[in-house]
Design an enzyme around this catalytic site. Structure first.
Site, PDB file in Angstrom:
ATOM      1  CG  ASN A   9     162.773  11.035  73.978  1.00 23.86           C
ATOM      2  OD1 ASN A   9     163.199  10.376  73.253  1.00 23.86           O
ATOM      3  ND2 ASN A   9     162.694  10.391  75.626  1.00 23.86           N
ATOM      4  CD1 TRP A  10     159.098  12.519  68.262  1.00 26.63           C
ATOM      5  CD2 TRP A  10     160.512  12.934  66.071  1.00 26.63           C
ATOM      6  NE1 TRP A  10     158.966  13.577  67.332  1.00 26.63           N
ATOM      7  CE2 TRP A  10     159.865  13.638  66.238  1.00 26.63           C
ATOM      8  CE3 TRP A  10     161.075  11.522  65.251  1.00 26.63           C
ATOM      9  CZ2 TRP A  10     159.556  13.933  64.717  1.00 26.63           C
ATOM     10  CZ3 TRP A  10     161.593  12.196  63.915  1.00 26.63           C
ATOM     11  CH2 TRP A  10     160.805  13.311  63.823  1.00 26.63           C
ATOM     12  CE  LYS A  11     159.715   8.640  76.259  1.00 25.99           C
ATOM     13  NZ  LYS A  11     159.254   7.946  77.560  1.00 25.99           N
ATOM     14  CG  HIS A  95     165.142   8.616  78.949  1.00 28.68           C
ATOM     15  ND1 HIS A  95     164.288   7.641  78.833  1.00 28.68           N
ATOM     16  CD2 HIS A  95     164.455   9.848  78.581  1.00 28.68           C
ATOM     17  CE1 HIS A  95     162.979   8.166  79.190  1.00 28.68           C
ATOM     18  NE2 HIS A  95     162.565   9.802  78.659  1.00 28.68           N
ATOM     19  CD  GLU A  97     161.990   4.957  78.115  1.00 26.73           C
ATOM     20  OE1 GLU A  97     162.016   5.582  76.222  1.00 26.73           O
ATOM     21  OE2 GLU A  97     160.788   5.534  78.821  1.00 26.73           O
ATOM     22  CD  GLU A 166     161.518  12.781  80.665  1.00 25.44           C
ATOM     23  OE1 GLU A 166     161.145  13.373  80.121  1.00 25.44           O
ATOM     24  OE2 GLU A 166     162.306  11.575  81.040  1.00 25.44           O
ATOM     25  N   GLY A 172     154.698   7.812  80.725  1.00 21.43           N
ATOM     26  CA  GLY A 172     154.300   6.864  79.714  1.00 21.43           C
ATOM     27  C   GLY A 172     152.936   6.232  80.416  1.00 21.43           C
ATOM     28  CB  SER A 210     151.732  11.615  81.921  1.00 21.13           C
ATOM     29  OG  SER A 210     152.434   9.602  81.820  1.00 21.13           O
ATOM     30  N   GLY A 231     156.992  12.879  75.602  1.00 24.92           N
ATOM     31  CA  GLY A 231     157.444  11.649  74.970  1.00 24.92           C
ATOM     32  C   GLY A 231     156.014  10.803  73.874  1.00 24.92           C
ATOM     33  N   GLY A 232     154.684  10.639  74.431  1.00 22.60           N
ATOM     34  CA  GLY A 232     153.920  10.329  73.278  1.00 22.60           C
ATOM     35  C   GLY A 232     153.130  10.738  72.826  1.00 22.60           C
TER      36      GLY A 232
END
Ligand code: 13P
Length: 254
Positions: A9-11, A95, A97, A166, A172, A210, A231-232
């Site tokens: 997930n590049w966000k 998600h 977010e 999640e 994150g 994470s 993500g990251g």
């Protein structure tokens, strides 16, 4: 153990140049790995992603959100059928977010999943508790409520979704649910799916929060953890490939 599903997930990250380098690096490095994989890009990049992924099947394209409506006067929204035109295979819905910053509620998430399914796109339905909810012992209640809304709206199609657990406090932050903590929640979700469909074992339940090169293997070795939503670490070729290698190792061991 079946093949794992690893989704990046590049966000809201990337650029045309950065995406190209990332995708080319991932494609080159994942050859020979026994894994299903996808990257979920910002909508603005889906057309260029389609070009980058043309002619190969190892890596699929995904989006990060879609409209709960089919078409019409919804400025700024993107319909499932539009995503489909760019060969989008997956779309993340619900998600944390989006729930946190855009007021998405369980009913919206359920309708978004429905839109995706009706366009032949696999929704990756995110569920997860906040730190306060975990500390209050409400984790199971929260994730079950979130998934129940999607099951209720989508009926027998539910075997076509992917579920992502999640925990909000792990996204994150560098904090990860331990493999045992994650497995426990995944097991609860599996039972819930089993009560809804005889094909619950087909549903991939992936973990996100994470996940990285160091902790991926121990998470992915859990019986009900069918993959990862990353993500990251999905923004760095070497980290993303290391997670895929761990996934491939689990599939080989089965
Ligand atoms: P991180 O891997 O950066 O914690 O993000 C997880 C996530 O939100 C994936 O959807």
């Amino acid at each position: 153990m079946k093949q794992k599903l690893i989704v990046g997930n590049w966000k809201m990250n990337g650029s045309l140049a950065a995406n190209q380098a990332l995708v080319q690096g991932v494609l080159a490095g994942m050859q020979g790995l026994n894994v299903r994989a996808a990257v979920c890009a910002p909508a603005a990049y889906l057309a260029s992603l389609q070009v980058l992924l043309q002619g190969q099947t190892a890596l699929s394209s995904g989006a990060q959100d879609l409209s709960m409506h089919e078409s019409g006067a919804f400025t700024g929204e993107i319909a499932a059928a539009m995503l489909r035109e760019f060969a989008t295979r997956y779309v993340i819905v619900g998600h944390s977010e989006r729930r946190q910053y855009h007021g998405e509620q369980d009913a919206h998430v359920a309708l978004k999943a429905q839109q995706a399914l009706s366009a032949g796109i696999t929704p990756i339905v995110c569920v997860g508790e906040t730190l306060a909810e975990r500390q209050a012992g409400r984790t199971e209640e929260v994730v079950k409520r979130q998934l129940a809304a999607v099951i209720h709206t989508n009926g027998h199609c539910i075997s076509e979704i992917v579920v992502a657990y999640e925990p909000v406090w792990a996204i994150g932050t560098g904090l990860t649910a331990s493999p045992q903590e994650a497995q426990q929640v995944h097991q609860v979700l599996r039972q819930q799916l089993k009560a809804a469909t005889p094909q619950a074992d087909r549903v991939a339940i992936v973990y996100g929060g994470s996940m990285n090169a160091a902790n991926a293997l121990s998470l992915l070795q859990q019986p009900d953890i069918d993959g990862g939503l990353i993500g990251g670490a999905s923004l760095k070729v070497s980290d993303f490939l290391a997670i895929m290698a761990a996934a491939s190792q689990c599939a080989q061991a089965s």
